[in-house]
Design an enzyme around this catalytic site. Structure first.
Site, short mmCIF file in Angstrom:
data_model
loop_
_atom_site.label_atom_id
_atom_site.label_comp_id
_atom_site.label_asym_id
_atom_site.label_seq_id
_atom_site.Cartn_x
_atom_site.Cartn_y
_atom_site.Cartn_z
N ASP A 1 0.82 -1.28 -0.05
CA ASP A 1 0.13 0.09 -0.42
C ASP A 1 0.99 1.26 -0.13
OD1 ASP A 1 -1.40 2.13 0.84
OD2 ASP A 1 -2.70 0.87 1.97
N HIS A 2 0.83 2.18 -0.99
CA HIS A 2 1.48 3.28 -0.66
C HIS A 2 1.57 4.01 -0.24
CE1 HIS A 2 4.80 5.26 -3.05
NE2 HIS A 2 4.60 4.09 -4.61
N ARG A 3 0.67 3.68 0.75
CA ARG A 3 0.01 5.33 1.11
C ARG A 3 0.51 4.81 2.92
NH1 ARG A 3 -6.07 3.97 1.84
NH2 ARG A 3 -5.59 2.53 2.03
N CYS A 16 3.81 3.51 2.98
CA CYS A 16 5.42 3.69 2.64
C CYS A 16 5.58 3.42 1.13
CB CYS A 16 6.29 2.99 3.06
SG CYS A 16 6.10 0.77 2.70
#
Length: 494
Positions: free
Chosen positions: A464-466, A468
């Site tokens: 999940d790019h949110r 890291c």
């Protein structure tokens, strides 16, 4: 809750099995009408969208009614079994009473499968009075091995099960739960209201504009089952309603309203049970999580050699490759805790979990399940191996409790068992990352400047790019690959 009659009979409702499950399918009745049961005796085996569980009855006494046949889906809070005093008195000997906190929520709470969800109340459906069946109308016989619904004692007359929340005796005389045709209309003049118990059946018919008044149920006593509706949808033209209770024929094809009928050669598979849960969960993951997948090839030759050495030293406690990969993941999450987290969208925050609740993707006959090993970081490698073997076996057998199928913080998916090299796996919502492992195969590899044949696998990390950026995700995946290639690094990191 339970419905209790003046005669002392008690109706045990299908309990809340936890984790938001709203229905269960009857797999096997373990008792019959006339049997005497004790408190907490298992009376029925049911299958939810997550597991197969035994349901114990909290009352002691004589069974006077079983509500539902094998294969029938029962909603939470609907009658399951009716028990009368074994001695004919007013009160069943040694009956169990639920604690107040177990009375909350939709139906009884099954001990060990979660608690109630506050003071939510179910809305009662209006009662309708059934007109008598015409004398010449045949009654569908129950399927072989099925249990008569709502039958009391030795009587062979089919009954309609009492609805949830009623306080009537379990004589089958109550009509609560029997509803008019889809769309809200009334029963045809001079006829009877269709015998429909399950709200799933009503919803399915309503969504497809099917008039239930025209169906003859195959369930005990003529009850319309989900299979009857599905069969009607695949063999008859669709109908829709312009007004509640006023079904009309389909318009011309160019102006058709509603689903297009399937061709005779199509195979129609309802999205129900675990398939529906999987579909909903994966769809939600793709909608909400901005996921990214990165991958790397790794030389697993040393990892396989390490496993062989461990098992040769302790053949009575073998360690699997999956257990070693789990240990490597735990090592990586210790260094990169950002991936052992989830995003709280309502609170606008990222929550990093204190413990690693490791999910292991397991393919079963019922679909893809992800059993969870809680606080896996506390287990030794041998303990991990034993827990993985036991958990996956129980998952395939369908005996895991629902509580062990939720609450993961990171998932390990070994799709290499399917003979594939790579994948872009979907994150198990609401987790933040998932590591996928492809098959380990012989491939040409450069070792010390020389070409050699090595055992190579592909590792894929979806994150999940949110939570890291690429630096953290790449660092984790590189650490995992390094440990696969040089297992001795695990010792330095413990």
């Amino acid at each position: 809750m339970s419905a209790r009659a003046a005669t002392g009979t008690r109706v045990f409702l299908l309990p809340d099995l936890g984790e938001g499950l709203s229905e269960a399918e009857i797999v096997e009745w373990k008792v019959a009408v006339g049997d005497v049961v004790t408190v907490d005796q298992s009376v029925v085996e049911v299958e939810t969208a997550k597991a197969v569980v035994d349901v114990p009855c909290p009352y002691a006494g004589r069974v006077v009614a079983l509500h539902g046949a094998v294969g029938e889906t029962r909603p939470v809070g609907q009658p399951l079994i009716t028990v009368a005093p074994a001695d004919g008195g007013d009160e069943p000997a040694g009956h169990a009473t639920y604690r107040e906190e177990e009375r909350a929520g939709s139906g009884n709470v099954l001990i060990g499968y979660g608690t109630g969800h506050g003071g939510t109340r179910r809305r009662r459906r209006p009662r309708l009075t059934l007109a008598p069946e015409p004398a010449a109308a045949p009654v569908a016989e129950p399927a072989v091995g099925s249990v008569p619904v709502g039958t009391v004692g030795p009587s062979s007359a089919p009954r309609v099960p009492a609805g949830a929340g009623t306080d009537t005796p379990a004589t089958g005389a109550s009509t609560d739960g029997v509803v008019p045709p889809a769309g809200g209309g009334t029963a045809p003049a001079g006829g009877t209201a269709p015998l429909v118990i399950s709200p799933i059946v009503r919803r399915l018919a309503r969504e497809h504009g099917l008039d239930l008044a025209g169906l003859r149920g195959t369930g005990p006593g003529g009850v319309i089952r989900r299979g009857d509706v599905e069969a009607a949808l695949t063999t008859a033209p669709r109908r829709h309603t312009d007004e509640p209770g006023r079904p009309v024929a389909d318009p011309a094809p160019a102006a058709h309203v509603g689903p297009v009928p399937a061709d005779a050669s199509d195979v129609v598979i309802p999205l129900t049970g675990i398939r529906r849960v999987i579909a909903d969960k994966l769809s939600r993951s793709r909608r909400e999580i901005p996921e990214v997948t990165i991958w790397v090839d790794a030389d697993a030759t040393a990892l396989l050699a390490t496993r062989a050495a461990i098992n040769a030293a302790t053949p009575d406690a073998p360690v699997s490759v999956l257990a070693l990969l789990a240990r490597i993941c735990l090592s990586g999450l210790r260094r990169f805790p950002q991936l052992n987290a989830h995003v709280d969208t309502e609170g606008q925050r990222i929550v990093q979990s204190a413990g690693v609740h490791l999910g292991i993707a397991a393919q079963t006959d019922r679909g893809l399940l992800v059993p969870v090993l809680r606080d896996a970081q506390r287990l030794t490698t041998r303990e991990l191996a034993a827990a993985l073997a036991q958990t996956t076996a129980e998952a395939r057998a369908g005996t895991l409790p629902p509580a062990q199928l939720t609450g993961g913080t990171f998932t390990l998916n070994n799709y290499g068992v399917f003979g594939v090299d790579g994948s872009t796996p979907i994150i198990n919502h609401p987790e933040a990352a998932l590591l996928g492992v492809g098959r380990i195969v012989d491939k040409p590899w450069v070792v010390d400047g020389q070409l050699a044949v090595r055992k190579v696998t592909q590792l894929s990390l979806t994150f999940d790019h949110r939570v890291c950026d690429g630096g953290v995700a790449g660092g984790f995946l590189r650490h995992v690959a390094d440990c696969v290639e040089q297992p001795a690094l695990l010792v330095a990191n413990v």
